[in-house]
Design an enzyme around this catalytic site. Sequence first.
Site, PDB file in Angstrom:
ATOM      1  N   CYS A 177       0.871  -1.163   0.000  1.00  0.00           N
ATOM      2  CA  CYS A 177       0.000   0.000   0.000  1.00  0.00           C
ATOM      3  C   CYS A 177       0.911   1.217   0.000  1.00  0.00           C
ATOM      4  O   CYS A 177       1.629   1.466   0.970  1.00  0.00           O
ATOM      5  CB  CYS A 177      -0.908  -0.030   1.224  1.00  0.00           C
ATOM      6  SG  CYS A 177      -2.033   1.369   1.295  1.00  0.00           S
ATOM      7  N   GLY A 183      -2.329  10.342   1.095  1.00  0.00           N
ATOM      8  CA  GLY A 183      -2.375  11.269  -0.038  1.00  0.00           C
ATOM      9  C   GLY A 183      -3.411  10.929  -1.090  1.00  0.00           C
ATOM     10  O   GLY A 183      -3.983   9.840  -1.111  1.00  0.00           O
ATOM     11  N   GLU A 184      -3.642  11.884  -1.973  1.00  0.00           N
ATOM     12  CA  GLU A 184      -4.544  11.748  -3.125  1.00  0.00           C
ATOM     13  C   GLU A 184      -3.669  11.603  -4.364  1.00  0.00           C
ATOM     14  O   GLU A 184      -3.066  12.572  -4.834  1.00  0.00           O
ATOM     15  CB  GLU A 184      -5.436  13.000  -3.205  1.00  0.00           C
ATOM     16  CG  GLU A 184      -6.196  13.182  -4.508  1.00  0.00           C
ATOM     17  CD  GLU A 184      -6.980  11.954  -4.958  1.00  0.00           C
ATOM     18  OE1 GLU A 184      -6.597  11.355  -5.982  1.00  0.00           O
ATOM     19  OE2 GLU A 184      -7.970  11.601  -4.297  1.00  0.00           O
ATOM     20  N   SER A 190      -6.142   4.642  -6.289  1.00  0.00           N
ATOM     21  CA  SER A 190      -7.353   5.032  -5.575  1.00  0.00           C
ATOM     22  C   SER A 190      -7.483   6.556  -5.538  1.00  0.00           C
ATOM     23  O   SER A 190      -6.503   7.256  -5.285  1.00  0.00           O
ATOM     24  CB  SER A 190      -7.292   4.484  -4.146  1.00  0.00           C
ATOM     25  OG  SER A 190      -8.412   4.889  -3.413  1.00  0.00           O
ATOM     26  N   SER A 231     -13.177   6.346  -4.611  1.00  0.00           N
ATOM     27  CA  SER A 231     -13.784   6.315  -3.276  1.00  0.00           C
ATOM     28  C   SER A 231     -15.094   7.083  -3.313  1.00  0.00           C
ATOM     29  O   SER A 231     -15.104   8.303  -3.376  1.00  0.00           O
ATOM     30  CB  SER A 231     -12.826   6.943  -2.260  1.00  0.00           C
ATOM     31  OG  SER A 231     -11.643   6.178  -2.177  1.00  0.00           O
ATOM     32  N   LEU A 232     -16.199   6.339  -3.275  1.00  0.00           N
ATOM     33  CA  LEU A 232     -17.521   6.957  -3.407  1.00  0.00           C
ATOM     34  C   LEU A 232     -18.093   7.294  -2.026  1.00  0.00           C
ATOM     35  O   LEU A 232     -18.416   8.427  -1.741  1.00  0.00           O
ATOM     36  CB  LEU A 232     -18.439   5.977  -4.149  1.00  0.00           C
ATOM     37  CG  LEU A 232     -19.430   6.536  -5.151  1.00  0.00           C
ATOM     38  CD1 LEU A 232     -18.798   7.538  -6.089  1.00  0.00           C
ATOM     39  CD2 LEU A 232     -20.064   5.397  -5.932  1.00  0.00           C
ATOM     40  N   HIS A 233     -18.242   6.272  -1.179  1.00  0.00           N
ATOM     41  CA  HIS A 233     -18.648   6.390   0.232  1.00  0.00           C
ATOM     42  C   HIS A 233     -20.069   6.895   0.459  1.00  0.00           C
ATOM     43  O   HIS A 233     -20.525   6.957   1.594  1.00  0.00           O
ATOM     44  CB  HIS A 233     -17.663   7.247   1.037  1.00  0.00           C
ATOM     45  CG  HIS A 233     -16.243   6.808   0.911  1.00  0.00           C
ATOM     46  ND1 HIS A 233     -15.870   5.490   0.996  1.00  0.00           N
ATOM     47  CD2 HIS A 233     -15.101   7.515   0.699  1.00  0.00           C
ATOM     48  CE1 HIS A 233     -14.562   5.389   0.847  1.00  0.00           C
ATOM     49  NE2 HIS A 233     -14.073   6.603   0.657  1.00  0.00           N
ATOM     50  N   ASN A 261     -12.634   1.339   9.582  1.00  0.00           N
ATOM     51  CA  ASN A 261     -11.546   1.043  10.514  1.00  0.00           C
ATOM     52  C   ASN A 261     -11.391   2.229  11.457  1.00  0.00           C
ATOM     53  O   ASN A 261     -11.109   3.337  11.014  1.00  0.00           O
ATOM     54  CB  ASN A 261     -10.243   0.805   9.741  1.00  0.00           C
ATOM     55  CG  ASN A 261     -10.366  -0.403   8.825  1.00  0.00           C
ATOM     56  OD1 ASN A 261     -10.796  -1.470   9.236  1.00  0.00           O
ATOM     57  ND2 ASN A 261     -10.022  -0.231   7.554  1.00  0.00           N
ATOM     58  N   CYS A 294      -7.015   0.338   6.115  1.00  0.00           N
ATOM     59  CA  CYS A 294      -7.475   1.428   5.265  1.00  0.00           C
ATOM     60  C   CYS A 294      -7.997   2.600   6.092  1.00  0.00           C
ATOM     61  O   CYS A 294      -8.831   2.416   6.977  1.00  0.00           O
ATOM     62  CB  CYS A 294      -8.585   0.881   4.366  1.00  0.00           C
ATOM     63  SG  CYS A 294      -9.034   1.999   3.064  1.00  0.00           S
TER      64      CYS A 294
END
Length: 341
Positions: free
Chosen positions: A103, A157-158, A187, A210-212, A286, A329
Amino acid sequence: MHSRPLLGQTLTELTAWVTAQGQPAYRAKQLHQWLYQRGVRHFQDITVFPKSWREQAQLELGRSHIAQRWIARDGTVKYLLQLHDGNLIETVGIPSADRLTVCVSSQVGCPMACDFCATGKQGFTRNLAVHEILDQVLTVQTDMARRVSHLVFMGMGEPLLNLDALVTAIHRLHQDCGISQRAMTISTVGVPQQIARLAQAQLQTTLAVSLHAPTQELRQRLIPSGRHYPLEQLLADCRDYVARTKRRVSFEYTLLRGVNDTPELAHQLAKLLRGFQSHVNLIPYNPIADADYQRPTMEQVQAFQRILAGEHIAVTVRQTRGLSAQAACGQLRSLVGTIAK
């Protein structure tokens, strides 16, 4: 002192550098192998090079220092890495029987400020350079004494806010380290214009968005940057990405108990993604210290999954790894210190 680190350079670039040092060109292949296959940390340790050259060349290879490491009960290893300027990042090695996944972080901190993510709470310091991205993979590979086969750019980070370095690093990881692009996932929470730029790069990687949340209102509550990038526009850009790359998009959905895990929202999500060449990855939340969200029960997770599957949406639940070392995560953060067991 050589200003640009040797890690991250191609064989052609290394050849030019080696010959400029007055060394025979074949030394570049040796250097390339020691950098990318053996993961050497110091120029002085490349024993195939003449001792005189090693001693006089005070070179920066571009490697980090392991400040701390934690091993979770499931064998996941989290590394706190110190960069040349003293900044700290985290990276995670996730072993299983048939693969070793890393990761990878793309920034020191993160500017996206997602409400349920430890990195987002930390704030943003800077982008990582190409060699700092590569270094994480080589660090895990050497430390765990196993070949890295899969990468997820889901660390701190993005990634799409550091797109140029990310794309270059992916080419180096593929061409020089031998990791298949098809075994890499990028991601993003979504950055305007950047998904189209990623499509132009024509990589063979998987895009994970990443919708969420299935509604604009709820999404921007959880992801502040979402107010500048409406859900409708994000999904239009994802459809365009699929059309241009012929690659499936994966949607990540962190389940927060009582917030976005209701049956009604599951039906809304299914409706939103219908007809889309996609896959939903459900992530049970998490916990982090400074957010008061709760993890849903396994029954609630399975109920949400059943609704999506019943509406013909491809869906899986991500197996949580590294929880006991705060390496799961959403838990990554650049802090030195002990981890509560």
